[in-house]
Enzyme design. Structure first.
Site, PDB file in Angstrom:
ATOM      1  N   ASN A  10     -10.052 -44.758  57.013  1.00 23.55           N
ATOM      2  CA  ASN A  10      -9.507 -44.782  55.748  1.00 23.55           C
ATOM      3  C   ASN A  10      -8.343 -45.917  55.647  1.00 23.55           C
ATOM      4  OD1 ASN A  10      -8.023 -43.905  53.272  1.00 23.55           O
ATOM      5  ND2 ASN A  10      -7.220 -42.047  54.447  1.00 23.55           N
ATOM      6  N   TRP A  11      -8.776 -46.792  54.673  1.00 25.67           N
ATOM      7  CA  TRP A  11      -7.880 -48.062  54.810  1.00 25.67           C
ATOM      8  C   TRP A  11      -7.009 -47.883  53.909  1.00 25.67           C
ATOM      9  CZ3 TRP A  11     -12.434 -52.296  54.669  1.00 25.67           C
ATOM     10  CH2 TRP A  11     -12.859 -52.371  55.704  1.00 25.67           C
ATOM     11  N   LYS A  12      -6.791 -46.894  53.204  1.00 28.19           N
ATOM     12  CA  LYS A  12      -5.738 -46.455  52.002  1.00 28.19           C
ATOM     13  C   LYS A  12      -5.486 -47.710  51.168  1.00 28.19           C
ATOM     14  CE  LYS A  12      -3.964 -43.251  55.309  1.00 28.19           C
ATOM     15  NZ  LYS A  12      -2.926 -42.398  56.100  1.00 28.19           N
ATOM     16  N   HIS A  97      -6.490 -35.561  50.106  1.00 32.87           N
ATOM     17  CA  HIS A  97      -5.595 -35.913  51.232  1.00 32.87           C
ATOM     18  C   HIS A  97      -4.071 -35.660  51.049  1.00 32.87           C
ATOM     19  CE1 HIS A  97      -3.654 -39.099  53.996  1.00 32.87           C
ATOM     20  NE2 HIS A  97      -5.023 -39.161  54.599  1.00 32.87           N
ATOM     21  N   GLU A  99      -1.465 -37.051  51.093  1.00 30.65           N
ATOM     22  CA  GLU A  99      -0.866 -38.314  50.646  1.00 30.65           C
ATOM     23  C   GLU A  99      -0.843 -38.002  48.951  1.00 30.65           C
ATOM     24  OE1 GLU A  99      -2.400 -41.483  52.753  1.00 30.65           O
ATOM     25  OE2 GLU A  99      -1.350 -41.102  54.427  1.00 30.65           O
ATOM     26  N   GLU A 167      -5.814 -31.950  58.946  1.00 36.88           N
ATOM     27  CA  GLU A 167      -4.607 -32.876  59.064  1.00 36.88           C
ATOM     28  C   GLU A 167      -3.296 -32.550  58.959  1.00 36.88           C
ATOM     29  OE1 GLU A 167      -6.955 -36.889  58.240  1.00 36.88           O
ATOM     30  OE2 GLU A 167      -5.573 -36.543  56.552  1.00 36.88           O
ATOM     31  N   GLY A 173       0.010 -40.842  60.276  1.00 34.01           N
ATOM     32  CA  GLY A 173       0.735 -42.100  59.997  1.00 34.01           C
ATOM     33  C   GLY A 173       1.991 -42.045  61.006  1.00 34.01           C
ATOM     34  N   SER A 214      -2.992 -39.747  63.362  1.00 36.46           N
ATOM     35  CA  SER A 214      -2.394 -40.511  64.585  1.00 36.46           C
ATOM     36  C   SER A 214      -3.618 -40.639  65.761  1.00 36.46           C
ATOM     37  CB  SER A 214      -0.992 -40.075  65.079  1.00 36.46           C
ATOM     38  OG  SER A 214      -0.139 -40.191  64.151  1.00 36.46           O
ATOM     39  N   GLY A 235      -6.691 -43.374  60.210  1.00 31.98           N
ATOM     40  CA  GLY A 235      -5.983 -44.361  59.122  1.00 31.98           C
ATOM     41  C   GLY A 235      -5.399 -45.509  59.874  1.00 31.98           C
TER      42      GLY A 235
HETATM   43  C1  PEP Z   1      -5.132 -40.375  57.604  1.00 31.37           C
HETATM   44  O1  PEP Z   1      -5.335 -41.467  56.882  1.00 31.37           O
HETATM   45  O2  PEP Z   1      -5.405 -39.387  57.134  1.00 31.37           O
HETATM   46  C2  PEP Z   1      -4.628 -40.434  58.838  1.00 31.37           C
HETATM   47  C3  PEP Z   1      -4.771 -39.380  59.603  1.00 31.37           C
HETATM   48  O3  PEP Z   1      -3.863 -41.477  59.030  1.00 31.37           O
HETATM   49  P1  PEP Z   1      -3.254 -42.026  60.559  1.00 31.37           P
HETATM   50  O4  PEP Z   1      -4.580 -42.184  61.441  1.00 31.37           O
HETATM   51  O5  PEP Z   1      -2.498 -43.310  60.292  1.00 31.37           O
HETATM   52  O6  PEP Z   1      -2.570 -40.920  60.948  1.00 31.37           O
END
Ligand code: PEP
Length: 255
Positions: A10-12, A97, A99, A167, A173, A214, A235
């Site tokens: 997931n490049w966001k 998600h 976010e 999640e 993150g 993470s 991410g």
């Molecule tokens: C995500 O994008 O859902 C995510 C889990 O990000 P990260 O791996 O940076 O925690």
């Protein structure tokens, strides 16, 4: 259904178009050899979908999208529908998600509409659920995740591929993943909730549960060892070619 471990990048909103194209090209070179053993889904921005699709098409890597709108051909300024994502070559789409729930006020009802629309267009939704730190500290994480999950799955028959990503918000993150023992309890709860909603044969055939928060190459193996966890939503680590390559390599060996 493909039961290979599922790893989703997931490049966001991190990369410009030329950077997405560059990283996708490097993924295509480095990750193709692991694709027999692990299903790797790459989710660029909507702007990157077409170009990244062209790069991934000759490979076994799969294109996904980070979000979608529900419905077709209605007056939603800025909207991108499931049909449009399919047309661009996507096979998966992340919905709900945290976010987007937190920063854009996306509700359980919106997440459900997106999931239903994705399924009706043959896109596999990656439905994200997870509790905040406050909810966890208040002892409400189970209630929160069950209610998010039930709401997201309303009117879904369970006869099409669907991914549930657990999640915990506090692990996204932050560089601080959840303890595998805690994830184990939560994914068991998610599985049990699916059992309450769908016949077991449909769950076995169509549902996959993954973890996100993470994940890196050092800890992915611990999550993949857990019963019910068949992959990860990644991410930060998916933006680093070397780290993500290592992560996919470990995945291939872990499940
Ligand atoms: C995500 O994008 O859902 C995510 C889990 O990000 P990260 O791996 O940076 O925690």
């Amino acid at each position: 259904m493909d039961k290979k471990p599922l790893i989703i990048a997931n490049w966001k909103m991190n990369l410009l178009l030329n950077e997405e194209v560059g990283l996708a090209k490097q993924f295509a070179v480095k990750l193709e050899r692991f694709a027999e053993k692990a299903e790797v889904v790459v989710c660029p921005t909507h702007l990157g979908l077409i170009e990244v699709s062209k790069i991934l098409k000759p490979t076994k890597l799969i294109l996904g999208a980070q979000d979608m709108a529900w419905g077709e051909n209605w007056a939603l300024t800025g909207g991108v529908s499931a049909g449009m994502l399919k047309d661009a070559g996507a096979r998966y789409c992340i919905v709900g998600h945290s976010e987007r729930r937190r920063n854009l006020g996306e509700t359980d009802d919106m997440v459900n509409k997106k999931a239903l629309s994705a399924i009706s267009h043959g896109l596999t939704p990656i439905i994200c659920v997870g509790e905040s730190l406050d909810e966890r500290q208040a002892g409400k994480k189970e209630v929160k995740v069950i209610s998010q999950l039930k709401a997201a799955l309303k009117n879904i028959k369970g006869d099409q591929p669907t991914v549930i990503s657990y999640e915990p918000i506090w692990a996204i993150g932050t560089g601080i993943p959840a303890e595998p023992s805690e994830v184990a309890l939560m994914v068991e709860l998610i599985h049990q909730t699916l059992v309450d909603l769908f016949p077991l044969d449909l769950i076995m055939k169509n549902f996959r549960i993954i973890y996100g928060g993470s994940i890196d190459s050092g800890n992915i193996g611990d999550f993949l060892k857990l019963r019910y966890v068949v992959g990860g939503l990644v991410g930060t680590a998916s933006l680093n070619l070397e780290e993500f390559t290592k992560l996919v390599q470990v995945t291939k060996l872990s499940k």
